[in-house]
Design a protein around this motif. Structure first.
Motif, PDB file in Angstrom:
ATOM      1  N   LYS A 143     -24.966 -28.404  14.903  1.00 21.08           N
ATOM      2  CA  LYS A 143     -25.080 -29.159  13.639  1.00 21.08           C
ATOM      3  C   LYS A 143     -25.269 -30.653  13.877  1.00 21.08           C
ATOM      4  O   LYS A 143     -24.872 -31.481  13.066  1.00 21.08           O
ATOM      5  CB  LYS A 143     -23.870 -28.869  12.726  1.00 21.08           C
ATOM      6  N   ALA A 144     -25.924 -30.970  14.998  1.00 24.67           N
ATOM      7  CA  ALA A 144     -26.177 -32.377  15.341  1.00 24.67           C
ATOM      8  C   ALA A 144     -27.058 -33.064  14.302  1.00 24.67           C
ATOM      9  O   ALA A 144     -26.960 -34.276  14.107  1.00 24.67           O
ATOM     10  CB  ALA A 144     -26.837 -32.472  16.721  1.00 24.67           C
ATOM     11  N   ASP A 145     -27.902 -32.276  13.623  1.00 22.13           N
ATOM     12  CA  ASP A 145     -28.786 -32.871  12.610  1.00 22.13           C
ATOM     13  C   ASP A 145     -28.015 -33.403  11.414  1.00 22.13           C
ATOM     14  O   ASP A 145     -28.539 -34.162  10.610  1.00 22.13           O
ATOM     15  CB  ASP A 145     -29.809 -31.832  12.127  1.00 22.13           C
ATOM     16  N   LYS A 146     -26.740 -33.009  11.294  1.00 25.69           N
ATOM     17  CA  LYS A 146     -25.940 -33.420  10.130  1.00 25.69           C
ATOM     18  C   LYS A 146     -25.275 -34.795  10.322  1.00 25.69           C
ATOM     19  O   LYS A 146     -24.658 -35.311   9.405  1.00 25.69           O
ATOM     20  CB  LYS A 146     -24.842 -32.394   9.833  1.00 25.69           C
ATOM     21  N   ILE A 147     -25.376 -35.343  11.537  1.00 23.58           N
ATOM     22  CA  ILE A 147     -24.816 -36.689  11.756  1.00 23.58           C
ATOM     23  C   ILE A 147     -25.865 -37.584  12.421  1.00 23.58           C
ATOM     24  O   ILE A 147     -26.728 -37.097  13.142  1.00 23.58           O
ATOM     25  CB  ILE A 147     -23.511 -36.680  12.600  1.00 23.58           C
ATOM     26  N   PRO A 148     -25.797 -38.894  12.179  1.00 25.25           N
ATOM     27  CA  PRO A 148     -26.799 -39.798  12.760  1.00 25.25           C
ATOM     28  C   PRO A 148     -26.769 -39.749  14.296  1.00 25.25           C
ATOM     29  O   PRO A 148     -25.697 -39.682  14.899  1.00 25.25           O
ATOM     30  CB  PRO A 148     -26.357 -41.184  12.262  1.00 25.25           C
ATOM     31  N   ARG A 149     -27.957 -39.784  14.878  1.00 23.39           N
ATOM     32  CA  ARG A 149     -28.099 -39.747  16.336  1.00 23.39           C
ATOM     33  C   ARG A 149     -27.227 -40.798  17.031  1.00 23.39           C
ATOM     34  O   ARG A 149     -26.666 -40.549  18.091  1.00 23.39           O
ATOM     35  CB  ARG A 149     -29.574 -39.957  16.703  1.00 23.39           C
ATOM     36  N   GLY A 150     -27.097 -41.951  16.410  1.00 23.94           N
ATOM     37  CA  GLY A 150     -26.302 -43.042  16.982  1.00 23.94           C
ATOM     38  C   GLY A 150     -24.817 -42.706  17.147  1.00 23.94           C
ATOM     39  O   GLY A 150     -24.098 -43.383  17.881  1.00 23.94           O
ATOM     40  N   LYS A 151     -24.368 -41.657  16.445  1.00 24.15           N
ATOM     41  CA  LYS A 151     -22.949 -41.280  16.529  1.00 24.15           C
ATOM     42  C   LYS A 151     -22.716 -40.072  17.442  1.00 24.15           C
ATOM     43  O   LYS A 151     -21.589 -39.614  17.591  1.00 24.15           O
ATOM     44  CB  LYS A 151     -22.403 -40.978  15.130  1.00 24.15           C
TER      45      LYS A 151
END
Length: 194
Positions: A143-151
């Motif tokens: 679910k990486a798409d659910k949080i900004p890449r920077g985080k």
């Protein structure tokens, strides 16, 4: 790995039902509803070979998926949410434990966690169980798409600390929506555990 040929071979509940062709196996463990089926479907380029469900706890058997006649993904029942009786849960626990601790074809367990949240106590217990039995493990943070890449690095650091991960075990950031981490996951599985 290019995947064209995938077959759901058997849903097993005991060792004499496991496939006997000796191919390497990779088990998928994780909470109910963490995205194991979506992970499998993304890895094998299928929309719905592994059934996804809004009702957690649907997988109640060990589901063996043979991929390209070279390896198996083994989907094990999720832990956590499943609304089942204590007796049923204990039976699943026994079935999973028997498979994980006795199966010589098992190369590694992919522990599926949700990158957005710290691992649950159940995730920690599963990771500790794998370490206790010296079963190789790859942590897949979905679910990486659910949080900004920077985080991502902050969240993966929290995951590693909460699980108390050993350096030999890898954490792969994954999204079944975007395909992030898919190539890395295939590389790790096919290179490290052959």
């Amino acid at each position: 790995m290019k995947v064209n040929n995938v077959e759901m071979v058997i849903s097993a509940v005991k060792p004499d039902q496991y496939p006997d062709d000796g191919l390497p196996e990779f088990a998928l463990a994780g909470r109910s509803n963490v995205g194991k089926s979506s992970f499998i479907n993304k890895m094998i380029n299928r929309k719905s070979l592994a059934r996804t469900s809004s009702k957690p706890g649907k997988t109640q058997t060990l589901n063996f998926y043979r991929i390209e006649e070279t390896l198996y993904f083994v989907d094990v029942p999720g832990y956590g949410f499943a609304k089942v009786s204590k007796r049923e849960r204990e039976a699943w626990g026994q079935m999973i434990e028997t498979y994980l601790t006795t199966r010589k074809e098992l190369r590694a367990v992919m522990l599926i966690v949700d990158l957005r949240h710290p691992p649950t106590e159940d995730d920690v217990l599963m990771y500790d169980f794998l370490k206790h039995y010296e079963i190789p493990c790859v942590v897949i943070a979905t679910k990486a798409d659910k949080i900004p890449r920077g985080k991502w690095s902050k969240h993966s650091k929290i995951t590693k600390e909460k699980l108390n991960m050993i350096p030999e075990d890898e954490l792969i950031i994954f999204s079944s929506e975007t395909g992030e981490g898919k190539e890395t996951a295939w590389k790790v599985l096919t290179k490290r555990f052959r």
